[in-house]
Motif scaffolding. Sequence first.
Motif, PDB file in Angstrom:
ATOM      1  N   PRO A 108      26.673  47.383  53.481  1.00 35.19           N
ATOM      2  CA  PRO A 108      26.425  46.047  52.939  1.00 35.19           C
ATOM      3  C   PRO A 108      27.741  45.312  52.669  1.00 35.19           C
ATOM      4  O   PRO A 108      28.818  45.868  52.849  1.00 35.19           O
ATOM      5  N   ASP A 109      27.647  44.057  52.225  1.00 36.08           N
ATOM      6  CA  ASP A 109      28.870  43.314  51.939  1.00 36.08           C
ATOM      7  C   ASP A 109      28.633  42.139  50.994  1.00 36.08           C
ATOM      8  O   ASP A 109      27.570  41.535  50.986  1.00 36.08           O
ATOM      9  N   LEU A 110      29.664  41.841  50.225  1.00 36.48           N
ATOM     10  CA  LEU A 110      29.772  40.578  49.484  1.00 36.48           C
ATOM     11  C   LEU A 110      31.121  40.003  49.889  1.00 36.48           C
ATOM     12  O   LEU A 110      32.045  40.759  50.175  1.00 36.48           O
ATOM     13  N   THR A 111      31.257  38.679  49.861  1.00 40.92           N
ATOM     14  CA  THR A 111      32.548  38.109  50.263  1.00 40.92           C
ATOM     15  C   THR A 111      33.396  37.747  49.056  1.00 40.92           C
ATOM     16  O   THR A 111      34.242  36.866  49.134  1.00 40.92           O
ATOM     17  N   GLY A 112      33.164  38.420  47.936  1.00 43.00           N
ATOM     18  CA  GLY A 112      33.988  38.174  46.760  1.00 43.00           C
ATOM     19  C   GLY A 112      33.535  39.066  45.617  1.00 43.00           C
ATOM     20  O   GLY A 112      32.499  39.726  45.708  1.00 43.00           O
ATOM     21  N   VAL A 113      34.309  39.056  44.572  1.00 39.43           N
ATOM     22  CA  VAL A 113      33.954  39.823  43.368  1.00 39.43           C
ATOM     23  C   VAL A 113      33.071  38.911  42.502  1.00 39.43           C
ATOM     24  O   VAL A 113      33.481  37.820  42.138  1.00 39.43           O
ATOM     25  N   PRO A 114      31.835  39.339  42.212  1.00 38.79           N
ATOM     26  CA  PRO A 114      30.899  38.437  41.528  1.00 38.79           C
ATOM     27  C   PRO A 114      31.345  38.084  40.103  1.00 38.79           C
ATOM     28  O   PRO A 114      32.140  38.800  39.500  1.00 38.79           O
ATOM     29  N   ASP A 115      30.811  36.967  39.592  1.00 38.24           N
ATOM     30  CA  ASP A 115      31.082  36.553  38.216  1.00 38.24           C
ATOM     31  C   ASP A 115      30.243  37.398  37.274  1.00 38.24           C
ATOM     32  O   ASP A 115      29.109  37.058  36.976  1.00 38.24           O
ATOM     33  N   VAL A 116      30.799  38.478  36.839  1.00 38.19           N
ATOM     34  CA  VAL A 116      30.103  39.355  35.900  1.00 38.19           C
ATOM     35  C   VAL A 116      31.027  39.471  34.700  1.00 38.19           C
ATOM     36  O   VAL A 116      32.256  39.449  34.870  1.00 38.19           O
ATOM     37  N   LYS A 117      30.469  39.599  33.493  1.00 39.40           N
ATOM     38  CA  LYS A 117      31.307  39.708  32.292  1.00 39.40           C
ATOM     39  C   LYS A 117      32.362  40.798  32.467  1.00 39.40           C
ATOM     40  O   LYS A 117      32.041  41.888  32.969  1.00 39.40           O
TER      41      LYS A 117
END
Length: 436
Positions: A55-64
């Motif tokens: 899988p993939d995301l194109t960034g580091v998500p906005d998580v606390k």
Amino acid sequence: MTRKLHLTGFVKPAGEYPAGWRHPDSPPAAGTDIRFLAEQVRRLEAATFDAVFLPDLTGVPDVKPDVLERLAVVNDAFEPLTALSALAPLTERIGLLGTVSTSYSQPYTVARALASLDHLSGGRAGWNVVTSLNDAEARNFGADAHLAHADRYRRAEEFFDVVAGLWDSFDDDAVTRDVESGRYFDPDGLHRLDHDGEFFRVAGPLNIRRPIQGRPVIAQAGSSGAGQALAARIADLVFTRALPVEDALPHARAIKAQAAALGRDPDHVLVLPELATVVAPTRAEAEDRFAEVRDLLHPSVALADVEYWTGTRLAHLPLDSPLPPPADSNASRGAQAEIYRQAVRDGLTVGDLAREVAEGDGAVIGSPTDVADHIEQLFTAGAADGFTVSFPWLPTTLTAFTQLVVPELRRRGLFRTDYEGTTLREHLGLGRPAAR
Ligand SMILES: Cc1cc2nc3c(=O)[nH]c(=O)nc-3n(C[C@H](O)[C@H](O)[C@H](O)COP(=O)(O)O)c2cc1C
């Protein structure tokens, strides 16, 4: 021919379970260790899985920050096509399937990379077409916010058509390499695309001959209306969340019916729900095994996971409060709707949902018979053509699945004992598409 299961291994080397990377069996640096990844994929290949899926995301998500710092997968993972290219010469038969976003890529680059992967793997490439999930991804590509839901699906539809058109740049027999005449290819067999649409202007042709599979295998995982419509038109594989059989069956039927309405053979649209398992020789041992990893989970992580997939703020609420009305989220519409439907039906509180994540988020924890029964039930009901099997932590849960569940599925005549073909399309029983 009797219908056979299709199994794709959904591999996050740091583990699907958020605390999986902390388990003593799991190498903490697994996320970017190609030797470790190759070992896992060769195990899946020895078990004749159709494909490995990265899988993939194109960034580091906005998580606390206090949650983010506890997550391995979103902070340290290979770009899928790069990793799959490295895996190609380290494997022989297993399909190599990876996520690439249509919202944050360009079709020419993607067509070229996937055609290359298909050639360098001997026809084993696959593409999970996603529209991406969040603003943090958008901010790496010149935008402040994620493309609106309807816009990103329109872009995905056009993106796919451009990529598919580019793959057909050269006719299959056009590259003749006639040393005698000095003609590398027959000019009549080369087609420019000259695409000029809402999102893209792409002249073509693509500077690589047609993929071995004609078209790499296409997967799609969006479950909103627009996501299902895209899947029905283009997908060979449909990835869905793990759903109870009463929800999974109508979902699978709906996608196949939409595909049939578009003139496609519904048997060539394979629905593969996600399935996480923790399996051991007995159910009690499996539960003990899972407890090892559950005890490592920080409570704030489970709640943040529910917030992420519902797109709705929950952390300020008492744990015994019912879910607030869903926020107008621009993230995954399908995931939000599915979680809310279940929560309303079963009267789940915020705390219940967080507990569900902590308890494995639908993972089947049990004996080989328990897991095989679950698989067989969904498969024979027509709610699944197979599964996207994910692994809460590695290598333990992957090894256990291949050693304990796969032999049981074979004993029941549900799963192949050997590969019959060489390409991913052949493993899936799909034909090679003709050029358009
Ligand atoms: C098995 C599975 C794998 C997925 N893999 C990815 C992924 O790699 N990248 C991603 O952005 N989304 C991934 N998703 C999420 C879906 O693509 C997500 O639901 C979709 O982006 C949102 O579309 P929707 O609004 O149509 O539901 C996956 C979903 C499932 C069920």
